[in-house]
Design an enzyme around this catalytic site. Structure first.
Site, PDB file in Angstrom:
ATOM      1  N   CYS A 116     134.914  52.052 -19.865  1.00 11.05           N
ATOM      2  CA  CYS A 116     134.454  50.712 -20.284  1.00 11.05           C
ATOM      3  C   CYS A 116     135.007  50.273 -21.639  1.00 11.05           C
ATOM      4  O   CYS A 116     135.052  49.086 -21.931  1.00 11.05           O
ATOM      5  CB  CYS A 116     132.935  50.655 -20.303  1.00 11.05           C
ATOM      6  SG  CYS A 116     132.246  51.003 -18.686  1.00 11.05           S
ATOM      7  N   HIS A 261     131.082  44.207 -23.769  1.00 13.32           N
ATOM      8  CA  HIS A 261     131.374  44.751 -22.442  1.00 13.32           C
ATOM      9  C   HIS A 261     130.218  44.376 -21.523  1.00 13.32           C
ATOM     10  O   HIS A 261     129.039  44.524 -21.889  1.00 13.32           O
ATOM     11  CB  HIS A 261     131.528  46.270 -22.524  1.00 13.32           C
ATOM     12  CG  HIS A 261     131.417  46.939 -21.195  1.00 13.32           C
ATOM     13  ND1 HIS A 261     132.197  46.558 -20.123  1.00 13.32           N
ATOM     14  CD2 HIS A 261     130.614  47.942 -20.749  1.00 13.32           C
ATOM     15  CE1 HIS A 261     131.866  47.305 -19.084  1.00 13.32           C
ATOM     16  NE2 HIS A 261     130.911  48.144 -19.432  1.00 13.32           N
ATOM     17  N   ASN A 291     129.726  44.638 -13.321  1.00  5.30           N
ATOM     18  CA  ASN A 291     130.408  45.426 -14.351  1.00  5.30           C
ATOM     19  C   ASN A 291     131.819  45.768 -13.847  1.00  5.30           C
ATOM     20  O   ASN A 291     131.962  46.517 -12.890  1.00  5.30           O
ATOM     21  CB  ASN A 291     129.590  46.700 -14.615  1.00  5.30           C
ATOM     22  CG  ASN A 291     130.184  47.577 -15.706  1.00  5.30           C
ATOM     23  OD1 ASN A 291     131.352  47.459 -16.052  1.00  5.30           O
ATOM     24  ND2 ASN A 291     129.367  48.470 -16.236  1.00  5.30           N
TER      25      ASN A 291
HETATM   26  N1  COA Z   1     117.695  48.892  -5.801  1.00  7.28           N
HETATM   27  C1  COA Z   1     116.386  49.114  -5.790  1.00  7.28           C
HETATM   28  N2  COA Z   1     115.801  50.146  -6.418  1.00  7.28           N
HETATM   29  C2  COA Z   1     116.600  50.972  -7.085  1.00  7.28           C
HETATM   30  C3  COA Z   1     117.991  50.798  -7.146  1.00  7.28           C
HETATM   31  C4  COA Z   1     118.537  49.716  -6.452  1.00  7.28           C
HETATM   32  N3  COA Z   1     119.854  49.452  -6.445  1.00  7.28           N
HETATM   33  N4  COA Z   1     118.515  51.774  -7.900  1.00  7.28           N
HETATM   34  C5  COA Z   1     117.500  52.540  -8.311  1.00  7.28           C
HETATM   35  N5  COA Z   1     116.333  52.060  -7.824  1.00  7.28           N
HETATM   36  C6  COA Z   1     114.995  52.571  -8.002  1.00  7.28           C
HETATM   37  C7  COA Z   1     114.972  53.973  -8.552  1.00  7.28           C
HETATM   38  O1  COA Z   1     115.140  54.909  -7.510  1.00  7.28           O
HETATM   39  C8  COA Z   1     113.572  54.060  -9.178  1.00  7.28           C
HETATM   40  O2  COA Z   1     112.645  54.283  -8.164  1.00  7.28           O
HETATM   41  P1  COA Z   1     111.372  55.248  -8.432  1.00  7.28           P
HETATM   42  O3  COA Z   1     110.632  54.610  -9.576  1.00  7.28           O
HETATM   43  O4  COA Z   1     110.655  55.208  -7.135  1.00  7.28           O
HETATM   44  O5  COA Z   1     111.964  56.563  -8.795  1.00  7.28           O
HETATM   45  C9  COA Z   1     113.360  52.635  -9.690  1.00  7.28           C
HETATM   46  O6  COA Z   1     114.327  51.811  -9.000  1.00  7.28           O
HETATM   47  C10 COA Z   1     113.552  52.502 -11.180  1.00  7.28           C
HETATM   48  O7  COA Z   1     114.725  53.185 -11.543  1.00  7.28           O
HETATM   49  P2  COA Z   1     115.178  53.301 -13.006  1.00  7.28           P
HETATM   50  O8  COA Z   1     116.475  54.061 -13.068  1.00  7.28           O
HETATM   51  O9  COA Z   1     114.062  53.763 -13.904  1.00  7.28           O
HETATM   52  O10 COA Z   1     115.445  51.765 -13.322  1.00  7.28           O
HETATM   53  P3  COA Z   1     115.911  51.118 -14.664  1.00  7.28           P
HETATM   54  O11 COA Z   1     114.939  50.086 -15.044  1.00  7.28           O
HETATM   55  O12 COA Z   1     116.303  52.131 -15.693  1.00  7.28           O
HETATM   56  O13 COA Z   1     117.238  50.391 -14.210  1.00  7.28           O
HETATM   57  C11 COA Z   1     119.601  50.655 -14.332  1.00  7.28           C
HETATM   58  C12 COA Z   1     118.321  51.141 -13.702  1.00  7.28           C
HETATM   59  C13 COA Z   1     120.750  51.480 -13.765  1.00  7.28           C
HETATM   60  C14 COA Z   1     119.821  49.191 -13.955  1.00  7.28           C
HETATM   61  C15 COA Z   1     119.490  50.822 -15.863  1.00  7.28           C
HETATM   62  O14 COA Z   1     119.120  52.122 -16.195  1.00  7.28           O
HETATM   63  C16 COA Z   1     120.752  50.483 -16.546  1.00  7.28           C
HETATM   64  O15 COA Z   1     121.160  49.346 -16.592  1.00  7.28           O
HETATM   65  N6  COA Z   1     121.418  51.473 -17.158  1.00  7.28           N
HETATM   66  C17 COA Z   1     122.678  51.267 -17.787  1.00  7.28           C
HETATM   67  C18 COA Z   1     123.720  51.219 -16.714  1.00  7.28           C
HETATM   68  C19 COA Z   1     125.049  50.820 -17.205  1.00  7.28           C
HETATM   69  O16 COA Z   1     125.173  49.898 -17.946  1.00  7.28           O
HETATM   70  N7  COA Z   1     126.069  51.562 -16.792  1.00  7.28           N
HETATM   71  C20 COA Z   1     127.411  51.269 -17.114  1.00  7.28           C
HETATM   72  C21 COA Z   1     127.663  51.577 -18.532  1.00  7.28           C
HETATM   73  S1  COA Z   1     129.229  51.098 -18.955  1.00  7.28           S
END
Ligand code: COA
Length: 334
Positions: A116, A261, A291
């Protein structure tokens, strides 16, 4: 003797034509439009077309636009920097493949593998080569095909909903102008978190680089500790933006536009709030493209420019965080 500086003189992008909505993804995995919008801000993303789009070809299409906006021809370019985590081949890199699509001379071509932050690292490399007097015109490309890296299934849904395909490019040119130029760049990494956002296989650690066991276990799919990425991102983004401003004795109020980003709209909003930036000072387009990793900053920068959000004399900060972990910024006066 006058000092050498570098400035960005042209920006361009190419995105594949297939638009995929959150509702389209609902058909393949347990997810919802609401979940995706609330957690990431993403509404649509682009999917590449096999046989029509390749990473190097998409990069070349973006480069053609950037070159024409800079008033240059491929023959004028002295060096190619290609940032991608999804190269056409395991080797050689996509930088050399761009030479098959556009009539460059036999110039050097370097692939950057910092995910990224790849575009900002590329801008920094270009800036240094131009400042030393080695090169005058450098092309920096960020391009990704990622929608075939993940699986459209429940086990990879955290990844599948966030990422998209796209390409963008910048022409970086020599100048003696002390005012309108790349002011400084700041690069960081911490490999202790390498496994928190990674794609392990096919890698070189195992004798069998690819096996049915790897596929069964899903180790050929990208892996991300979403919460860890989020937490580090909202700390490192403000840090590296302030580092750039401090290095130039400038402050947040001097900043005309932050192009972060496009990892997640919630991350950008968090950073905006932490730094006390107004809506006018930040540009986001993740809503449309998801992304796009190395392409995300130049894609957002090029769109901001097209929309008239980048004006002569503006102070612009490009800032990135991602896999590695790596984080970086570039401060420039347009
Ligand atoms: N659709 C629906 N539910 C989903 C899902 C999807 N695509 N992906 C995960 N879940 C579920 C999980 O399994 C979890 O379920 P559970 O509570 O029963 O275990 C629930 O949603 C919450 O997951 P969690 O990981 O705690 O959600 P979050 O609020 O942290 O959001 C991201 C997840 C990935 C969106 C967030 O962590 C994020 O944005 N992280 C940074 C990612 C990023 O920017 N990556 C690239 C960097 S360059």
């Amino acid at each position: 003797m006058k000092q050498n500086f570098a400035r960005i003189t042209g920006l361009g992008y190419y995105v594949p034509e297939t638009v995929v909505t959150n509702h389209d993804l609902e058909k393949h995995m347990d997810t919802s439009d609401q979940w995706i919008r609330e957690r990431s801000g993403i509404v649509t993303r682009r999917f590449y077309t096999e046989g029509k789009d390749t990473v190097s070809l998409m990069g070349a299409r973006a480069a053609e636009v950037a070159l024409s906006r800079a008033g240059l021809k491929p023959e004028d370019i002295d060096f190619i920097i290609f940032a991608t985590l999804s190269p056409d081949y395991n080797f050689p890199g996509s930088g050399v493949l761009v030479q098959k699509h556009l009539p460059f001379r036999n110039i050097g071509a370097l692939d950057v593998r910092t995910q990224c932050t790849g575009f900002v690292y590329g801008i920094s490399i270009a800036d240094q080569f131009i400042r030393t007097g080695m090169y005058k015109n450098i092309l920096v490309i960020g391009a990704e095909i990622q929608t075939n890296i993940f699986e459209m299934s429940n086990r990879n849904r955290d990844f599948a909903v966030l990422f998209g395909d796209g390409a963008a490019a910048a022409v970086v040119q020599h100048t003696h102008d002390e005012h309108r130029r790349i002011l400084s760049t700041h690069l960081h990494s911490d490999g202790h978190y390498a496994e928190d956002l990674m794609l392990e296989h096919p890698g070189s650690n195992l004798k069998d680089r690819m096996s049915s066991k790897i596929v069964e276990e899903g180790k050929h799919l990208p892996f991300m500790k979403g919460n860890a990425v989020f937490k580090h991102a909202v700390t490192r983004f403000p840090e590296v933006i302030m580092e750039a401003l401090d290095a130039n004795q400038l402050s947040i109020k001097d900043l005309n536009l932050l192009v972060p980003h496009q990892a997640n709209l919630r991350i950008s909003e968090h950073v905006q709030k932490t730094l006390g930036l107004s809506d006018e000072q930040v540009y986001n387009n993740i809503q449309k493209y998801g992304n796009t990793t190395a392409a995300s900053i130049p894609l957002a920068f090029a769109e901001a420019w097209e929309e008239g959000r980048v004006k002569e004399g503006d102070l612009i900060c490009l800032a990135a965080f991602g896999s590695g972990f790596t984080w970086a910024s570039a401060l420039l006066r347009w």
